[in-house]
Design a protein around this motif. Structure first.
Motif, PDB file in Angstrom:
ATOM      1  N   LEU A   1      14.736   5.478   4.010  1.00  0.00           N
ATOM      2  CA  LEU A   1      14.040   4.929   4.385  1.00  0.00           C
ATOM      3  C   LEU A   1      15.002   3.199   4.509  1.00  0.00           C
ATOM      4  O   LEU A   1      14.635   2.577   6.408  1.00  0.00           O
ATOM      5  CB  LEU A   1      13.154   3.732   2.949  1.00  0.00           C
TER       6      LEU A   1
ATOM      7  N   GLY B   1       0.992  -1.707   0.109  1.00  0.00           N
ATOM      8  CA  GLY B   1      -0.002   0.164  -0.471  1.00  0.00           C
ATOM      9  C   GLY B   1       1.104   1.394   0.267  1.00  0.00           C
ATOM     10  O   GLY B   1       1.031   1.850   1.532  1.00  0.00           O
ATOM     11  N   GLU B   2       1.310   1.057  -0.920  1.00  0.00           N
ATOM     12  CA  GLU B   2       2.691   2.358  -1.421  1.00  0.00           C
ATOM     13  C   GLU B   2       2.453   3.424  -2.555  1.00  0.00           C
ATOM     14  O   GLU B   2       2.320   2.502  -3.610  1.00  0.00           O
ATOM     15  CB  GLU B   2       4.103   2.249  -0.314  1.00  0.00           C
TER      16      GLU B   2
ATOM     17  N   HIS C   1       9.460  -1.795   7.295  1.00  0.00           N
ATOM     18  CA  HIS C   1      10.144  -2.208   6.132  1.00  0.00           C
ATOM     19  C   HIS C   1       8.597  -0.867   5.795  1.00  0.00           C
ATOM     20  O   HIS C   1       7.983  -0.850   5.025  1.00  0.00           O
ATOM     21  CB  HIS C   1       9.899  -3.326   5.251  1.00  0.00           C
ATOM     22  N   ALA C   2       9.764  -0.228   5.911  1.00  0.00           N
ATOM     23  CA  ALA C   2       8.554   0.961   5.447  1.00  0.00           C
ATOM     24  C   ALA C   2       8.759   1.437   4.084  1.00  0.00           C
ATOM     25  O   ALA C   2       9.330   1.230   3.426  1.00  0.00           O
ATOM     26  CB  ALA C   2       9.904   2.311   5.873  1.00  0.00           C
ATOM     27  N   GLY C   3       7.467   2.367   3.462  1.00  0.00           N
ATOM     28  CA  GLY C   3       8.004   3.007   2.055  1.00  0.00           C
ATOM     29  C   GLY C   3       6.945   4.088   2.147  1.00  0.00           C
ATOM     30  O   GLY C   3       6.723   4.694   2.708  1.00  0.00           O
ATOM     31  N   ILE C   4       7.479   4.749   1.170  1.00  0.00           N
ATOM     32  CA  ILE C   4       6.709   6.077   1.068  1.00  0.00           C
ATOM     33  C   ILE C   4       5.402   6.023   0.170  1.00  0.00           C
ATOM     34  O   ILE C   4       4.788   5.894  -1.013  1.00  0.00           O
ATOM     35  CB  ILE C   4       7.670   6.545  -0.274  1.00  0.00           C
ATOM     36  N   GLN C   5       4.731   7.191   0.763  1.00  0.00           N
ATOM     37  CA  GLN C   5       3.182   7.671   0.210  1.00  0.00           C
ATOM     38  C   GLN C   5       3.090   9.375  -0.363  1.00  0.00           C
ATOM     39  O   GLN C   5       3.597   9.943   1.130  1.00  0.00           O
ATOM     40  CB  GLN C   5       1.922   6.857   1.243  1.00  0.00           C
TER      41      GLN C   5
END
Lengths: 229, 229
Positions: free
Chosen positions: A204, A157-158, A214-218
């Motif tokens: 990140l 969801g990113e 495990h981060a993502g970008i939005q």
């Protein structure tokens, strides 16, 4: 739905294998490139095991690059230049090369939370300088974590920030990226903007180690409509 | 809830005024600094008009900087160095300076979608070099749009990436940021990571002009728990 396969150069690495798994799951045929056809085929077998019935095969990088119009380059930055040299004979005018490499300082025994300066400004711009004439580079997929891609139970969801000089080219890449459920491709500007987008990865990686995630970008505030219509 | 006011140096600018409006709305006292006390007071009056009953006053920058332990610097990068020179006598050991400046190429008549290289690596690191001994710089609030802050009808829902060398300092800043509903402060690493975080602004400015929006940043995959406990 594309019928031609997506070639992934460096398809035996974590990012390439993760992307292959997701595309395979979405019913998209993939060709995994590797230095040796055998290792490519081994990686393909692992994807077929994760996604029974998947149309995934393995080939030597140069052969793989000829199997589709939009070629993804997912090698570590340390090997980017060598791979692009090797692909000179394989790539042909009209093809798009999607560069996913990030100039982490890890490439020169430094930290993965730092980057190194690339003379051209970014790994993507270095790639554009190295591909044969008529091949266009688009930059994308720097912030999507390989472990998250590989884990089909993990819900994505990113956003994927896509840089390139022509919207038409970025749109073609965005369509492939958005075949993976949970990924939204965002037009982040011209190829030079890869200077910034590639830097998100070391940031990140730093956040990931601190928060054990495990981060993502939005990006917030964007319209819900199709960004690429 | 802090009882001492938050000084905002450059409080008459768009970002400073936007932050002041949001903090005022949250019941936090704010002091707006400007080159002239009169202009500071005029800006304060505008905030009091937007938020009736707000504890907001205006002062000359140097006086403003003495009103609270955590001082926000929200001037354009073009004026950062001059402001820090002027604050040398006003700041004292133990204070935190939160640098919000971004080295946009606009500072030298270039584009706001490009940045300029700062010798120290980032505007925040330049600030750390310039503040009096004992004053510590924390870097934050580069990606929150001034128009969105100023519009109290706009619902915020984004992250603020905070860089600094000590978690203790970043936590104090994070607590103030999170007094504004809809802002989540994320620990983005040491001060040197401002090299990356400051670059997000030109990228977002580029996205904003393309999509006609006020985009923000959010990291996905972080735990819901208090990041600063």
């Amino acid at each position: 739905m594309p019928t031609e396969p997506i070639p992934i150069i460096g398809g035996t690495g974590a990012l390439g294998a993760g992307l292959a798994t997701r595309w395979a799951k979405a019913g998209v045929p993939v060709v995994l490139g590797s230095r040796s056809a055998e290792r490519g085929e081994e990686a393909a077998a692992r994807v077929r095991e994760a996604v029974p019935g998947a149309e995934v095969s393995g080939m030597e990088n140069g052969d793989a690059a000829k199997q589709g119009q939009i070629v993804f380059l997912t090698v570590p930055f340390r090997s980017q230049s060598e791979n692009l040299n090797n692909l000179r004979e394989a790539l042909s005018p009209g093809q798009l090369l999607v560069d996913c490499t990030v100039p982490l300082a890890a490439a020169i025994s430094g930290k993965a939370t730092r980057s190194i300066g690339v003379w051209q400004g970014s790994a993507a711009q270095q790639a554009q300088e190295m591909v044969p004439e008529g091949v266009t580079v688009v930059s994308a997929l720097h912030t999507v974590g390989a472990p998250t891609l590989a884990d089909l139970e993990a819900e994505l969801g990113e956003d994927v920030l896509v840089c390139g000089d022509k919207k038409k080219d970025k749109t073609r890449v965005a369509r492939l990226i958005e075949l993976i459920p949970g990924l939204r491709a965002v037009n982040a500007g011209p190829l030079e903007m890869a200077r910034i987008v590639e830097q998100l990865t070391p940031m990140l990686i730093s956040v990931n180690s601190r928060y054990k995630v495990h981060a993502g970008i939005q990006l917030t505030g964007l319209p819900d409509s199709d960004h690429w219509a």
